[in-house]
Design a protein around this motif. Structure first.
Motif, mmCIF file in Angstrom:
data_model
loop_
_atom_site.group_PDB
_atom_site.id
_atom_site.type_symbol
_atom_site.label_atom_id
_atom_site.label_comp_id
_atom_site.label_asym_id
_atom_site.label_seq_id
_atom_site.Cartn_x
_atom_site.Cartn_y
_atom_site.Cartn_z
ATOM 1 N N UNK A 222 0.857 -1.189 0.000
ATOM 2 C CA UNK A 222 0.000 0.000 0.000
ATOM 3 C C UNK A 222 0.894 1.241 0.000
ATOM 4 N N UNK A 223 1.322 1.616 -1.184
ATOM 5 C CA UNK A 223 2.325 2.671 -1.339
ATOM 6 C C UNK A 223 1.912 3.979 -0.670
ATOM 7 N N UNK A 224 0.685 4.409 -0.910
ATOM 8 C CA UNK A 224 0.244 5.694 -0.371
ATOM 9 C C UNK A 224 0.252 5.693 1.152
ATOM 10 N N UNK A 288 10.371 5.364 1.573
ATOM 11 C CA UNK A 288 8.987 4.979 1.842
ATOM 12 C C UNK A 288 8.266 4.723 0.534
ATOM 13 N N UNK A 289 7.624 3.570 0.451
ATOM 14 C CA UNK A 289 6.892 3.227 -0.760
ATOM 15 C C UNK A 289 6.794 1.725 -0.915
ATOM 16 N N UNK A 290 6.756 1.257 -2.139
ATOM 17 C CA UNK A 290 6.658 -0.178 -2.394
ATOM 18 C C UNK A 290 7.975 -0.855 -2.007
ATOM 19 N N UNK A 291 7.953 -2.187 -1.824
ATOM 20 C CA UNK A 291 9.203 -2.889 -1.523
ATOM 21 C C UNK A 291 10.316 -2.610 -2.535
ATOM 22 N N UNK A 292 9.988 -2.593 -3.815
ATOM 23 C CA UNK A 292 11.014 -2.329 -4.822
ATOM 24 C C UNK A 292 11.582 -0.918 -4.668
ATOM 25 N N UNK A 293 10.718 0.049 -4.403
ATOM 26 C CA UNK A 293 11.183 1.429 -4.233
ATOM 27 C C UNK A 293 12.100 1.558 -3.027
ATOM 28 N N UNK A 294 11.747 0.918 -1.940
ATOM 29 C CA UNK A 294 12.571 1.013 -0.720
ATOM 30 C C UNK A 294 13.914 0.332 -0.930
ATOM 31 N N UNK A 295 13.908 -0.836 -1.540
ATOM 32 C CA UNK A 295 15.187 -1.506 -1.811
ATOM 33 C C UNK A 295 16.074 -0.657 -2.705
#
Length: 335
Positions: A222-224, A288-295
Motif C-alpha cells: 500500500x504505497x500511499x 517509503x513506498x513499495x518494496x522495490x522502491x525502498x530496496x
C-alpha cells in the motif's frame, strides 16, 4: 552491499524482553548491528543486556546516549560492562543531546555541548586505555581512581551522532564512527568532507571510521499509506524535535519547507505540517513506498562513497507487521 543495521525505538515495545526478540529476529535476517537511543523512557542498558544474552553475532550500539545524563566515568563503566556482556560486540554511541532533554529531564544546563562531548570522549578513552578517568579540562577536573577490572585489551569503539560541520569534524577527530541522520545524498557527501577533515587532524584516514547513517524506512504494498505515514513522521521531526534536525535540512536546500512546517507546529497543526512537506523532500530523506522502491532507495544510499552501513529505522504509526515486512524487504539486500 554495505552492512545493514537496525535502529530500534524502545517506545515501540511493552517490555524490554520484546526489544531483545526484535534484535534476535534482526540477527536471523542478516542485520549486522542493532542500535537504540535513550531519551525520557527506559534506561537503554537492560534491553541491550538482554540482547547481548540472546544473540551471538549481532553488534550492539547506543544510538545515542547523552553526555549530560551520565558522568563520563559512568559512561565508561556502562560501555565496558556491555562490551563484556556481548563478548566485544558493543559500540558506545554518544551525541551532544538537546536543550529539552538536558534541561527538562536531566536538570542540567545545556552549556557548551560540543566541548562537553569532546571531554567526555577523552575521559571515557582514559578509562578504556589507562584504567582511570583522571582529567584536567575546561569542564571536567577529575582526580581519578582506578577502574577495578583494569583496562580491556580491546576497548569498545565510540561513535558520535552529529549534524553540523564543526560537530562532524569533531566526530572525525575524536570518534571511531559517525551516525548521522536526515541527510540527502548530496548533504551526506558534503558532510563527509567535514568528517574527513576531522580525521586528518588526528593523523588518520576517514576510512578508519565506521559511517552508518540512519534512514527511516517503510516498505508496503500500500504505497500511499507508507508514504503518508512517513511524511507525518518526517514533518514532525523537522518541526517539533527541537531546532537541530530542521536547521540541518534547511541548510541542505529546504529553508522554506522547514519554515512552513515550523509555522504549522506553532499552531500544533500536525496535518498542516505533513501537508507542507513536498514529495521532493520526502523522497530525498526517507525510503517509503513499495518494496522495490525502498530496496532501490537503500541500495543507492548505501553506494555513497564512505558509507559503511545503512542504519534502518522505522516511522511512527507502523504496525508490528509493517516493521517485519520492512525488515524482510531490506534484508534481501544482504541475503
Amino acid at each position: 552491499m554495505t552492512d545493514l543495521d537496525l535502529l530500534v525505538s524502545l517506545n515501540d515495545h511493552d517490555r524490554p524482553q520484546s526489544v531483545a526478540e526484535r534484535a534476535a529476529r534482526a540477527e536471523e535476517l542478516g542485520f549486522a548491528r542493532v542500535s537504540m537511543g535513550e531519551t525520557t523512557g527506559w534506561n537503554v542498558v537492560p534491553p541491550l543486556t538482554l540482547i547481548a544474552d540472546r544473540t551471538t553475532e549481532l553488534g550492539l550500539s547506543t544510538d545515542v546516549v547523552s553526555p549530560f545524563g551520565r558522568s563520563p566515568a559512568m559512561l565508561a563503566q556502562t560501555a565496558l560492562t556491555l562490551c563484556d556482556a556481548s563478548d566485544g560486540r558493543f559500540r558506545l554511541g554518544l551525541g551532544p543531546s538537546s536543550p529539552a532533554i538536558t534541561e527538562r529531564w536531566h536538570g542540567a544546563a545545556f552549556d557548551r555541548p560540543l566541548r562537553r562531548l569532546r571531554e567526555t570522549v577523552e575521559i571515557v578513552r582514559g578509562v578504556f586505555e589507562e584504567g582511570t578517568p583522571a582529567y584536567d579540562g575546561e569542564l571536567f577536573e577529575i582526580g581519578g581512581l582506578n577502574y577495578e577490572r583494569g583496562p580491556p585489551e580491546e576497548p569498545p569503539a565510540i561513535d558520535l551522532a552529529t549534524l553540523g560541520p564543526k560537530a562532524t569534524e569533531l566526530a572525525g577527530r575524536f570518534g571511531d564512527g559517525w551516525a548521522p541522520q536526515l541527510f540527502t545524498r548530496d548533504g551526506l557527501e558534503a558532510r563527509l568532507d567535514d568528517l574527513a577533515r576531522g580525521a586528518e587532524l588526528s593523523d588518520r584516514s576517514v576510512d578508519a571510521l565506521r559511517v552508518a547513517p540512519i534512514v527511516r524506512c517503510f516498505a508496503a504494498d500500500e504505497r500511499d499509506r507508507a508514504r503518508e505515514t512517513a511524511r507525518s513522521t518526517l514533518a514532525f521531526m523537522l518541526g517539533a524535535y527541537g531546532p537541530y534536525y530542521g536547521d540541518s535540512v534547511a541548510e541542505q536546500g529546504y529553508p522554506d519547507v522547514v519554515a512552513e512546517i515550523r509555522a504549522a507546529w506553532e499552531e500544533r497543526d500536525t496535518d498542516a505540517m505533513a501537508a507542507a512537506l513536498p514529495d521532493e523532500v520526502l523522497d530525498a530523506l526517507v525510503a517509503a513506498g513499495t518494496p522495490d522502491e525502498v530496496r532501490e532507495w537503500v541500495t543507492e544510499y548505501a553506494s555513497i562513497a564512505g558509507v559503511d552501513a545503512v542504519r534502518v529505522g522505522f516511522v511512527r504509526g507502523m504496525s508490528d507487521a509493517d516493521k517485519e515486512t520492512t525488515m524482510e524487504v531490506v534484508s534481501e539486500l544482504v541475503a
